[in-house]
Scaffold this active site. Structure first.
Site, short mmCIF file in Angstrom:
data_model
loop_
_atom_site.label_atom_id
_atom_site.label_comp_id
_atom_site.label_asym_id
_atom_site.label_seq_id
_atom_site.Cartn_x
_atom_site.Cartn_y
_atom_site.Cartn_z
CG ASP A 163 -2.12 0.78 1.26
OD1 ASP A 163 -2.01 1.96 0.56
OD2 ASP A 163 -3.32 0.51 1.49
CB SER A 204 -6.32 2.16 0.04
OG SER A 204 -5.02 2.80 0.13
CB THR A 246 -5.55 -3.16 0.90
OG1 THR A 246 -5.27 -1.75 0.70
CG2 THR A 246 -5.09 -4.15 0.04
CD GLU A 279 -2.98 -3.48 3.21
OE1 GLU A 279 -3.16 -2.01 2.70
OE2 GLU A 279 -3.49 -3.64 4.03
CG ASP A 302 -1.35 4.33 2.41
OD1 ASP A 302 -1.18 5.25 1.48
OD2 ASP A 302 -2.00 4.58 3.30
CG HIS A 352 -1.38 8.74 3.97
ND1 HIS A 352 -2.11 9.60 3.25
CD2 HIS A 352 -1.71 7.57 3.85
CE1 HIS A 352 -2.90 9.15 2.33
NE2 HIS A 352 -2.62 7.74 2.89
CG ASP A 399 -2.97 0.83 -2.56
OD1 ASP A 399 -1.67 1.09 -2.50
OD2 ASP A 399 -3.56 0.84 -1.49
CG HIS A 400 -2.26 4.53 -3.69
ND1 HIS A 400 -1.55 4.94 -2.63
CD2 HIS A 400 -3.63 4.10 -3.29
CE1 HIS A 400 -2.07 4.69 -1.48
NE2 HIS A 400 -3.35 3.89 -1.75
#
Length: 524
Positions: A30, A83, A136, A286, A291, A295, A333-334
């Site tokens: 993630d 996500s 996710t 995951e 992620d 962030h 996912d990104h």
């Protein structure tokens, strides 16, 4: 790739040329854009004291032996993805809208690859180091109009019933009355051996633990309890919310008395259980806190979580390499944070004498800017606490001690970079919220942390932005730049390993619905 390796040799008994496989393992980092992969590899191969000590990363090994592609992550009707939407696209092979879970663009429930595997009689599993009900994992075993409906997602997951579910997130599975610390609380505390404190986020008296047991699940709340499970269905919830971050993981993974399993341990236990099904299995794993660190604009925490995820990737790669019936897919996912190292005008290097003929007496070696020394990589990895947790330590102090000087002391204690009182003061500044929106879970406040950048509008999470500002205070000395506190539309890598007929279609520029559809097709 001509076929999976078996004990170092090419396996000639490959799966049929149709690309059909018995097992599919999808691993999702993630927030793991190419920048994050680059951070891991730069540290692993170039840091003077890298923990890899010259060994390839798991991602290196996977790319070397497998097939590499690229994918655009965007949702059905927008540019940037979240996500939930992205995982829905990977899980279903269909375009999706922002923040939905397993729902199509017309409101229809979409069949996920996990549900397809179930219909085929295969075993299924979900593993995450965040919460089981987080976006996710939820997208593979739930159908809800919004990712924030985690209580409803938990109900869906027990109903849909993957055979193995390992993660955090106990708070969405226990009734609200546990917050009163009564009999139900004591019964659950006895079950989890007091390994971690817990509370409930539910608004009802539904006890999904008892419902899970009725549905045939064994329960596990500690590493020891998980290890005792040999087969059958198991629900493992190892934290009240998210599990340990990469920094805490690095500090505790070798501890004999550690009660929380690692991402690698959960993954390998899931493989042990699922692979007993003669019909095969689907497993999603995951690495979710890459992620979270992105962030938070916390490069040290992000590097540690990349290392944690890479360890799980390497273990799965070695497992798959012994077989000829399994497709392994590793993607993201990104990308999160718009992260990168950058050169700057800070500490421009002094001239150096280097040998002729390139230099000599007439010409010194003197770059115009500072291109960042490799020793920075070791200093970044040396971080001993995430900025989020440092801020938590700071907020736990008496109000009269919550000063810039004290914050600087706490940050300097856990970073291999000196943090001055003036640097810390920038974290504590507040400004009017020009994006105020009444009733919004993040934007309702009239004031919030002052983000001194043209990209202020991309720091959306209210008081949590303090963590970003801590990262920004360090950024100049770390030679790190951040573009956002949210996601970008950067295309992500798709790394596959397995039978050639199954991996070959991934060797191009794809979209995430296409990646999801290829994964589903492999199970036909």
């Amino acid at each position: 790739m001509a076929g999976c390796a078996l004990d170092g040799q090419q396996n000639t008994e490959t799966v049929a040329e149709s690309g059909k496989v018995k097992n599919v393992i999808m691993m999702i980092g993630d927030g793991m854009g190419p920048q994050q992969v680059g951070l891991l590899r730069t540290y692993a191969h170039r840091a003077p004291n890298s923990i890899y000590e010259g060994r390839p990363t798991g991602i290196d090994r996977l790319i070397e032996a497998g097939v590499l592609g690229v994918s655009s992550t965007g949702p059905h009707d927008k540019i940037v993805v979240d996500s939930a939407c992205s995982a829905t696209q990977l899980a279903t092979g269909e375009p999706a809208l922002s923040e939905v879970i397993g729902v199509g663009t017309e409101g229809e429930y979409l069949e996920t690859i996990l549900e397809r595997a179930q219909k085929m009689g295969k075993a299924t599993g979900l593993v995450s180091d965040t919460r089981l009900t987080h976006a996710t994992p939820a997208a593979f075993a739930a159908h809800q109009p919004h990712r924030n409906l985690e209580n409803e997602i938990a109900v869906d997951m027990i109903r849909i019933g993957p055979d193995v579910m390992f993660s955090g997130g106990l708070r969405h599975f226990v009734p609200k009355s546990v917050n009163d610390k009564g009999a139900t609380y004591e019964a659950i505390r006895e079950l989890n051996d007091g390994a971690f404190t817990f509370s409930s986020k539910r608004k009802d008296e539904v006890n999904l633990l008892t419902e899970a047991q009725t549905a045939g699940y064994q329960l596990a709340f500690t590493r020891e309890q998980m290890d005792k499970v040999q087969d059958g269905k198991v629900l493992g919830l190892f934290a009240n919310s998210g599990m340990m971050d990469g920094i805490d993981y690095a500090a505790t993974k070798d501890a004999g008395d550690r009660s929380e399993p690692t991402l690698k341990e959960m993954t390998m236990k899931a493989l042990d259980i699922l692979s007993q099904d003669e019909d095969g299995f689907f497993l999603m794993v995951e690495g979710g806190q890459i992620d979270w660190a992105g962030h938070e604009n916390d490069v040290g925490a992000m590097l540690h979580d990349m290392v944690k995820f890479d360890e799980a990737i390497e273990a799965v790669y070695e497992w798959v390499a012994q077989r000829n019936d399994t497709l392994m897919i590793v993607t993201a996912d990104h990308e999160t944070g718009s992260f990168g190292f950058s050169y700057s005008m800070k500490d421009v290097p002094e001239p150096q004498k280097l040998p002729a003929p390139g230099f000599g007496d007439e010409h010194d070696y003197q770059p115009m800017f500072n291109f960042a020394d490799l020793s920075l990589l070791d200093r970044i990895y040396a971080q001993t606490r995430s900025n989020k947790n440092i801020w938590g330590d700071f907020e736990s102090l008496p109000a009269d001690q919550q000063t810039a000087k004290k914050l600087a002391e706490l940050m300097s204690k856990h970073h291999a970079f000196e943090v001055t009182e003036a640097m810390a003061a920038t974290v504590l500044k507040t400004s009017p919220n020009r994006f105020q929106k009444a009733g919004h879970s993040y934007l309702a406040s009239k004031t919030w942390p002052a983000v001194d950048t043209p990209f202020e509008s991309f720091y959306v999470y209210g008081e949590e932005t303090r963590w970003n500002l801590m990262g920004h205070a360090l950024a100049e000395d770390q030679y790190v730049v951040w573009g956002t506190g949210t996601h970008t539309d950067t295309p992500v890598l798709v790394m596959t390993f397995g039978p050639e007929a199954a991996t070959a279609p991934f060797s191009k520029f794809l979209t995430h619905p296409e990646v999801g559809q290829l994964a589903k097709d492999a199970l036909k």
